[in-house]
Design a protein around this motif. Structure first.
Motif, PDB file in Angstrom:
ATOM      1  N   ASP A  10      -1.064  -3.990   7.946  1.00 14.45           N
ATOM      2  CA  ASP A  10      -2.444  -4.471   7.852  1.00 14.45           C
ATOM      3  C   ASP A  10      -2.478  -5.935   7.409  1.00 14.45           C
ATOM      4  OD1 ASP A  10      -5.186  -4.293   7.954  1.00 14.45           O
ATOM      5  OD2 ASP A  10      -5.386  -3.414   5.949  1.00 14.45           O
ATOM      6  N   PRO A  18     -14.648  -0.792   4.211  1.00 13.58           N
ATOM      7  CA  PRO A  18     -14.488  -1.179   2.795  1.00 13.58           C
ATOM      8  C   PRO A  18     -13.107  -0.758   2.302  1.00 13.58           C
ATOM      9  CG  PRO A  18     -15.818   0.800   2.966  1.00 13.58           C
ATOM     10  CD  PRO A  18     -15.597   0.321   4.375  1.00 13.58           C
ATOM     11  N   PRO A  19     -12.650  -1.376   1.223  1.00 15.27           N
ATOM     12  CA  PRO A  19     -11.354  -0.968   0.662  1.00 15.27           C
ATOM     13  C   PRO A  19     -11.369   0.514   0.307  1.00 15.27           C
ATOM     14  CG  PRO A  19     -12.122  -3.002  -0.351  1.00 15.27           C
ATOM     15  CD  PRO A  19     -13.267  -2.481   0.468  1.00 15.27           C
ATOM     16  N   ARG A  46       0.855  -1.194   0.000  1.00 16.35           N
ATOM     17  CA  ARG A  46       0.000   0.000   0.000  1.00 16.35           C
ATOM     18  C   ARG A  46       0.892   1.246   0.000  1.00 16.35           C
ATOM     19  NH1 ARG A  46      -2.314   0.148   6.256  1.00 16.35           N
ATOM     20  NH2 ARG A  46      -0.486  -0.824   7.230  1.00 16.35           N
ATOM     21  N   ARG A  88      -7.465  -0.799   6.949  1.00 15.03           N
ATOM     22  CA  ARG A  88      -8.900  -1.029   6.742  1.00 15.03           C
ATOM     23  C   ARG A  88      -9.257  -2.513   6.764  1.00 15.03           C
ATOM     24  NH1 ARG A  88     -11.479   3.331   3.861  1.00 15.03           N
ATOM     25  NH2 ARG A  88     -10.069   5.099   3.578  1.00 15.03           N
ATOM     26  N   LYS A  89      -8.284  -3.407   6.460  1.00 12.65           N
ATOM     27  CA  LYS A  89      -8.597  -4.814   6.249  1.00 12.65           C
ATOM     28  C   LYS A  89      -8.556  -5.641   7.535  1.00 12.65           C
ATOM     29  CE  LYS A  89      -7.106  -8.750   3.426  1.00 12.65           C
ATOM     30  NZ  LYS A  89      -6.126  -9.216   2.397  1.00 12.65           N
TER      31      LYS A  89
END
Length: 795
Positions: free
Chosen positions: A436, A492-493, A381, A466-467
């Protein structure tokens, strides 16, 4: 004409010439009414005596009528109050004012580097003739170094009490002289008692304002000259030198200045040297240095760094008024017999004045290996994409990466590893940065192993995502490791939608933390954090765990410890843990490149990885509440304390010793007590008065030995700041106003060089004519009429 003035009761100064004389009525009656009344009383007197029988002498009738008319006219005048108004013009001598500085800066003893400057002290103290030439070789023997210990106050007193100088009485013999001492305001003293009245206790000097006040006296009393005795230092005036000169020139006041002190003196001090606690062998170390200069001119200074008794860095800087900055760079080298621990001394000194020097001493440790960091993330990311090159370029860090998803070809070979390390390999790392990733990515026993790793002293940074982070760890042992409490939340992504950015704000602990220090000074750091790009997403947490510390918070109460933490830290066992609730520190690269982003992550790796690298973490962490301790401004020292299990240390009070390292004598140490900070378990503080400048060290014995060396410095413009004679300003003042500038060698000639100045004046005086002379005239007229009536056989 003098007899006439005395007759009217007029008293003009000597040399004044009468230029006009007129009559006026002060009784409030108009002139026409007074004339009418006089006419009526004269007519009445004539009418009365025209009916009197005064014998054969007709002239006696009119003589008596005239006397009666004069008496009645004087009675009318008594009501009308006639006066004579006179004006005169002339010139008179203007007085001379002696204005002597009585501020605390006169207690200073100047550093005198030349024999000529030392001879000036000898002249003032009577050890050399008043006309001795400072450059002449015949008087060099009088220029003894011990004279440099003479304070300015003694030089000023000698100028007024010495029979050779005797400035006050010599000026008083020639001029109308008054004397004032001044600090923030002038106060009048006897001309012959200046030396006895001097105390040098004034804590503020308003030199320019006082000069303007003396020159703004009512017309006629403005001095023709001011004899000013001062070192020229001003820290309280509203007016500037230029405004003061303009005011004095407008009033035609010449200023003769005796400049007290030495131009060699100046104050240079180190504000701070950002010396890291650990240096790495064969790696470039950069030490930013901040310094402050107060003095005249722009001298050169030498800044050096000494490590273990050896000079390792040196640079020259040109000093200008105010704060300056430079950087010392060097590479620690392997030396036979050298210990890993030592002291780094950063010093600054003026090239032309070895006595003007200051230094900062900080303990350092030289490490032979770098901080080993393991970075774990699910996919490359944005945070990972910029974190990897930043850590790879940091020569203090040896980074390894484990990424679950990505191009296998790019993730093959060093510095990447294909799986999460086994227990033995994990414990060889100093810091783990966990991104993450789900718990399953760490292997069957990975979470438990990581928990043990932290408990045993390994550092851990957790970056929310987020995950899976930290939502998937809510029911795992790692949840207890984190410094925040949370509930699982699924997101959500990341998409293209944009919410408003939220800028994290530093807490008090965050402002003191080295991890969040992105600038050279605390003030600049706070401003920088306010200007950083914000987070568009963050993981919501419930609250801090007991004993944890919020470094940055968000929300309505951002900056407050009770607001939602977005960066928080604690110790779990022996290991330091940092939780970052966002994944967007990469945005700090906007318009900055890697300057802030790489500095932040380099400091995180350094601060959290060093305890494991060095074998232990300090259980006593001390810090000042501001960048500098300043005289007159009480300040706190904060302590973060841990017990032997690295849980927050709990006690009612913590005893400590405050040692005044460079105290000149007497009691150098005193006992103080730190008390708990409300709402912060394991954090303590003590309020120190900071009433005397110098070097100090706060020492604790609980829960283990620890100390904080610091300095209490004088605020800018303080009277006792060792600044030199402000000769340029005083010379300009004297020259522009028509006076002269004097040093000790020509001070004896000052009284003869002050010129008498005069001022034209116009004087106006008024004398009421109904006075003693008018009374005598009235009684004479009454007597004359009575005698006349007796001779005329009138009743």
């Amino acid at each position: 004409m003098n007899w006439f003035q005395r007759l009217l009761g007029l008293d003009f100064p000597a040399g004044a010439d009468l230029t006009s004389l007129r009559f006026a009525l002060r009784g409030g009656l108009p002139g026409w009414l007074v004339a009418l009344l006089v006419t009526l009383v004269i007519a009445f007197a004539v009418l009365v005596y025209s009916r009197e029988s005064v014998g054969p002498f007709r002239s006696r009738r009119w003589w008596l009528a005239g006397v009666r008319a004069a008496l009645l006219a004087m009675l009318v005048a008594l009501v009308a109050r006639p006066a004579v108004v006179a004006e005169a013009e002339g010139v008179r001598n203007r007085p001379v004012v002696i204005l002597v500085d009585d501020s605390a800066s006169l207690k200073l003893a100047d550093r005198r580097l030349s024999s000529a400057d030392l001879l000036r002290v000898a002249i003032a103290t009577g050890n050399a003739p008043a006309d001795a030439n400072p450059e002449g070789p015949e008087w060099q023997s009088a220029a003894k170094e011990e004279l440099a210990q003479t304070p300015r106050l003694e030089l000023v007193r000698s100028a007024f009490k010495s029979t050779r100088m005797d400035l006050g009485n010599k000026l008083a013999q020639k001029f109308a002289t008054s004397a004032y001492l001044f600090g923030a305001k002038p106060r009048r003293v006897a001309v012959g008692g200046i030396d006895k009245a001097l105390t040098a206790e004034e804590q503020r000097t308003a030199l320019w304002d006082v000069l303007r006040e003396i020159a703004a006296t009512p017309e006629g009393d403005v001095p023709g000259a001011i004899v000013l005795v001062t070192d020229g230092l001003d820290n309280a005036s509203q007016a500037t030198l230029e405004e003061t000169i303009a005011e004095l020139k407008k009033a035609d006041v010449a200023v003769h200045v005796y400049g007290v002190g030495s131009t060699d003196s100046g104050a240079v001090r180190l504000i701070d040297a950002a010396v890291p606690e650990t240096l790495f062998l064969d790696d470039m170390a950069n030490v930013p240095v901040r310094y402050m200069y107060r003095g005249t001119g722009t001298p050169m200074a030498v800044v050096t760094a000494m490590l273990a008794g050896k000079e390792v860095a040196k640079t020259e800087v040109k000093l200008e008024q105010g704060e300056g900055r430079t950087t010392l760079s060097f590479v620690p080298e392997r030396r036979t017999g050298a210990t890993p621990e030592g002291e780094l001394i950063v010093s600054i000194r003026l090239k032309n004045d070895p006595g003007a020097t200051d230094d900062v001493r900080k303990p350092v440790r030289v490490s032979e290996r770098r901080v080993r960091v393991l970075v774990v993330d699910d996919a490359p990311r944005w945070e990972f994409k910029f974190l990897q090159p930043a850590l790879s370029r940091d020569r203090r860090v040896d980074a390894t990466y484990f990424v679950l998803q990505g191009d296998p070809r790019a993730l093959r070979g060093v510095p990447f590893v294909p799986t999460f390390p086994t227990r033995d390999k994990l414990f060889s790392y100093d810091l783990v940065i966990l991104g993450d990733v789900p718990p399953s990515a760490l292997g069957p026993d990975g979470v438990a192993t990581l928990t043990d790793y932290v408990r045993d002293g390994g550092g851990l940074v957790v970056i929310a995502g987020r995950k899976a982070m930290p939502a998937d760890y809510a029911d795992t042992p790692l949840a207890e490791v984190l410094p925040v409490e949370f509930v699982p939340v699924r997101f959500p992504p990341a998409g293209d939608e944009r919410t408003s950015a939220v800028v994290p704000e530093l807490t008090a602990a965050g402002r003191r933390s080295q991890m969040t220090n992105l600038a050279a000074s605390p003030e600049e750091n706070e401003q920088l954090w306010r200007e950083l790009p914000g987070f568009y997403w963050h993981y919501p947490v419930t609250r801090l765990r007991p004993g944890a510390t919020a470094l940055a918070t968000i929300g309505r109460r951002a900056g407050d410890d009770t607001a939602e933490p977005v960066m928080a830290a604690q110790y779990y066992g022996k290991g330091p843990v940092l939780f970052i609730g966002g994944e967007e520190t990469w945005r700090w690269r906007y318009n900055q490149g890697d300057r802030l982003f790489a500095r932040f992550w380099g400091q995180v790796a350094y601060q959290l990885g060093l305890p494991h690298l060095l074998g232990q973490a300090s259980r006593v962490q001390l810090a000042l509440d501001r960048s500098e301790a300043v005289v007159g401004r009480p300040g706190y020292v904060y302590a973060r304390l841990y017990d032997s299990d690295y849980r927050p240390f709990v006690a009612d009070t913590v005893p400590a010793t405050l040692e005044h390292v460079d105290a000149p004598g007497g009691e150098k140490a005193k006992n103080v007590s730190l008390t708990p900070v409300p709402g912060r378990v394991g954090e303590y503080r003590v309020l120190l008065p900071n009433d005397v400048a110098g070097r100090y060290e706060l020492k604790l014995q609980q829960p283990e030995t620890g100390s904080l060396p610091f300095r209490v410095v004088l605020p800018p413009g303080h009277e006792l700041e060792p600044l030199g004679l402000n000769e340029p300003a005083l010379k300009s003042l004297a020259k522009e106003t028509g006076g002269a500038f004097y040093r000790e060698e020509d001070l004896a000639r000052l009284p003869s060089r002050v010129q008498q100045r005069t001022a034209p004046f116009t004087a106006r005086q008024e004398a009421i004519l109904w006075g003693p002379m008018a009374l005598v005239l009235f009684l004479s007229l009454v007597t004359a009429e009575w005698i006349g009536r007796k001779f005329a056989n009138l009743s």
